[in-house]
Design a protein around this motif. Structure first.
Motif, short mmCIF file in Angstrom:
data_model
loop_
_atom_site.label_atom_id
_atom_site.label_comp_id
_atom_site.label_asym_id
_atom_site.label_seq_id
_atom_site.Cartn_x
_atom_site.Cartn_y
_atom_site.Cartn_z
N LEU A 144 -4.68 -11.96 13.79
CA LEU A 144 -6.01 -11.58 12.98
C LEU A 144 -6.05 -11.45 11.66
CD1 LEU A 144 -6.35 -8.51 15.70
CD2 LEU A 144 -7.34 -11.16 15.47
N PHE A 145 -4.58 -11.32 10.81
CA PHE A 145 -4.45 -11.78 9.51
C PHE A 145 -5.25 -12.40 8.91
CE2 PHE A 145 -1.60 -8.03 9.79
CZ PHE A 145 -2.03 -7.34 10.04
N ALA A 146 -4.43 -13.68 9.44
CA ALA A 146 -4.29 -14.83 9.13
C ALA A 146 -5.95 -15.87 9.45
CB ALA A 146 -3.71 -15.92 9.91
N PRO A 149 2.06 -18.91 8.35
CA PRO A 149 3.23 -19.14 8.61
C PRO A 149 4.54 -19.34 9.26
CG PRO A 149 3.13 -17.81 6.91
CD PRO A 149 1.36 -17.67 8.47
N VAL A 150 5.67 -20.52 9.59
CA VAL A 150 6.68 -20.14 10.33
C VAL A 150 8.10 -18.86 9.59
CG1 VAL A 150 9.00 -21.61 11.11
CG2 VAL A 150 6.40 -22.32 11.37
N PHE A 157 8.36 -21.01 18.63
CA PHE A 157 6.89 -20.37 19.06
C PHE A 157 5.68 -20.16 18.00
CE2 PHE A 157 4.10 -16.04 18.21
CZ PHE A 157 3.33 -16.90 19.10
N TYR A 158 5.78 -20.04 16.11
CA TYR A 158 4.92 -20.27 15.51
C TYR A 158 4.32 -21.64 15.31
CZ TYR A 158 5.45 -16.03 14.70
OH TYR A 158 5.06 -14.03 15.25
N ARG A 159 5.19 -22.45 15.80
CA ARG A 159 4.93 -23.67 15.78
C ARG A 159 3.90 -24.61 16.34
NH1 ARG A 159 10.87 -27.61 14.21
NH2 ARG A 159 10.68 -26.81 11.56
N LEU A 160 4.60 -24.13 17.62
CA LEU A 160 3.31 -24.17 18.97
C LEU A 160 2.13 -23.39 18.49
CD1 LEU A 160 3.31 -25.34 22.03
CD2 LEU A 160 3.98 -22.94 22.44
N PHE A 161 1.63 -22.70 18.11
CA PHE A 161 0.67 -21.86 18.04
C PHE A 161 0.03 -22.40 17.00
CE2 PHE A 161 -1.87 -18.94 15.42
CZ PHE A 161 -2.04 -17.90 16.49
N ASN A 162 0.79 -23.02 16.18
CA ASN A 162 -0.23 -23.08 14.85
C ASN A 162 -0.36 -24.82 15.60
OD1 ASN A 162 0.69 -21.25 12.91
ND2 ASN A 162 1.58 -22.90 11.91
#
Ligand code: UDP
Ligand code: MG
Length: 327
Positions: free
Chosen positions: A179-181, A149-150, A135-140
């Motif tokens: 939002l933090f990022a 970060p993953v 998910f985080y890879r796709l998000f990025n």
């Protein structure tokens, strides 16, 4: 009123009656060095067990405990927003009550914050959850400049600056990690070993996590919307070439009856693709309608405790204002 600078532990709780006392005991044990400048802010996210009563009981002889009572269950992200909007502190530690985030890591983060002035310190889980990594890879990939970060966890310490930025954000979809990022201030990860849940069950099932992932991606990327025009262009080009070939075949050779099977599969394939793309349109439209309604993200029913409050109420929720100190 607590003397500044304060560290506020923000703890969203939903039906956690058996975890409150062990959590407070663990805070007192592990964070003893910081207790004099610390407040615990439980946000009761509409629990229907004895969570609120347990908190109020403990509050009698432990003045560092505070309670924000939401009027119903709004979800964890909304509960955290409620506390960040309402409470004034120098630093905010967002942590689960089930002791899956070790408090020694909180101590480490506070130390990093005090010595190095990093704005955003987040936990990195040791264990690898394949679905969340993907998910985080796709998000990025999709989110452009905002990178998460993953293997990042929900646990983090953020300072006043980040909270002030968050309070200016008007959106109703509070995908907090994004939002933090987005704020772009300095950040650092601290690795930790995720413990087993103390008691009770996880409140997040697969459908909830799926919606969480959709909110994240749709809140930070419009690529899923735009990709269909490119796909459509590509298919149109292919069809044109295919058409030329059929015309040439018909002129040069004899007229030939094209296959039923190939026709059928092309129609079904394109029909499927069209439904998917309409579905994605619908997902975004639904979110647009949520945003234009401008409905508050949370309703704080009651604030109990002796705690510094943000007087501006410029956040994205409703605070029913009367305040009951049960001191
Ligand atoms: N939580 C909440 N509102 C909800 C669901 C969960 O405030 O609607 C709180 C819950 O009480 C806990 C934290 O969010 O303190 C993390 O929840 P949980 O442990 O169930 O999630 P997991 O660790 O399994 O991701
Ligand atoms: Mg948990």
């Amino acid at each position: 009123m607590n003397a500044q600078p304060t560290i506020a532990l923000i703890v969203p709780v939903f039906n956690e009656e058996n975890n409150i006392a062990p959590f407070v005991a663990e805070v007192e044990r592990v964070l003893s060095d910081y207790l004099s400048q610390m407040v615990i802010v439980f946000v009761d996210d509409g629990s229907f067990d004895n969570t609120a009563q347990k908190i109020i009981e403990l509050q009698q002889d432990k003045p560092l405990i505070n309670l924000l009572q939401l009027s119903r269950n709004f979800g964890k992200e909304a509960a955290v927003s409620a506390a960040l909007d309402t409470v004034e502190a120098a630093a905010y530690v967002i942590i689960d009550v089930d002791l899956q985030h070790p408090l020694s890591t909180v101590a480490e983060s506070i130390h990093i914050w005090q010595t190095e002035k990093i704005n955003n310190i987040y936990g990195i889980r040791n264990e690898k959850h394949l679905s969340s990594i993907w998910f985080y890879r796709l998000f990025n990939k999709l989110s452009g400049r905002v990178k998460i970060p993953v293997n990042v966890s929900d646990f983090r310490l953020i300072d006043r600056k980040i909270v002030q930025i968050l309070r200016t954000l008007p959106e109703r979809n509070r995908f907090m990690k994004g939002l933090f990022a987005w704020s772009g201030l300095t950040s650092r990860g601290v690795p930790y070993v995720q413990a087993e849940r103390k008691t009770g069950n996880t409140k997040f099932n697969y459908p909830k996590l799926w919606n969480f992932a959709l909110d994240g991606i749709m809140g930070f990327s419009t690529l899923p919307l735009r990709v269909w025009s490119y796909f459509g262009g590509f298919v149109a080009l292919l069809s044109f070439v295919y058409m030329l070939w059929i015309v040439a075949k018909t002129l040069i050779f004899d007229i030939d009856v094209p296959g039923y099977a190939s026709l059928m599969s092309v129609i079904l394939f394109l029909g499927g693709i069209q439904l998917v793309s309409i579905g994605i349109l619908g997902e975004y439209l639904g979110r647009v309608s949520e945003e234009v309604k401008r409905r508050p993200v949370y309703v704080i029913d009651e604030i109990m405790g002796d705690i510094a409050l943000n007087q501006q109420q410029n956040g994205c929720g409703v605070v029913i204002p009367q305040r009951s100190d049960n001191a």
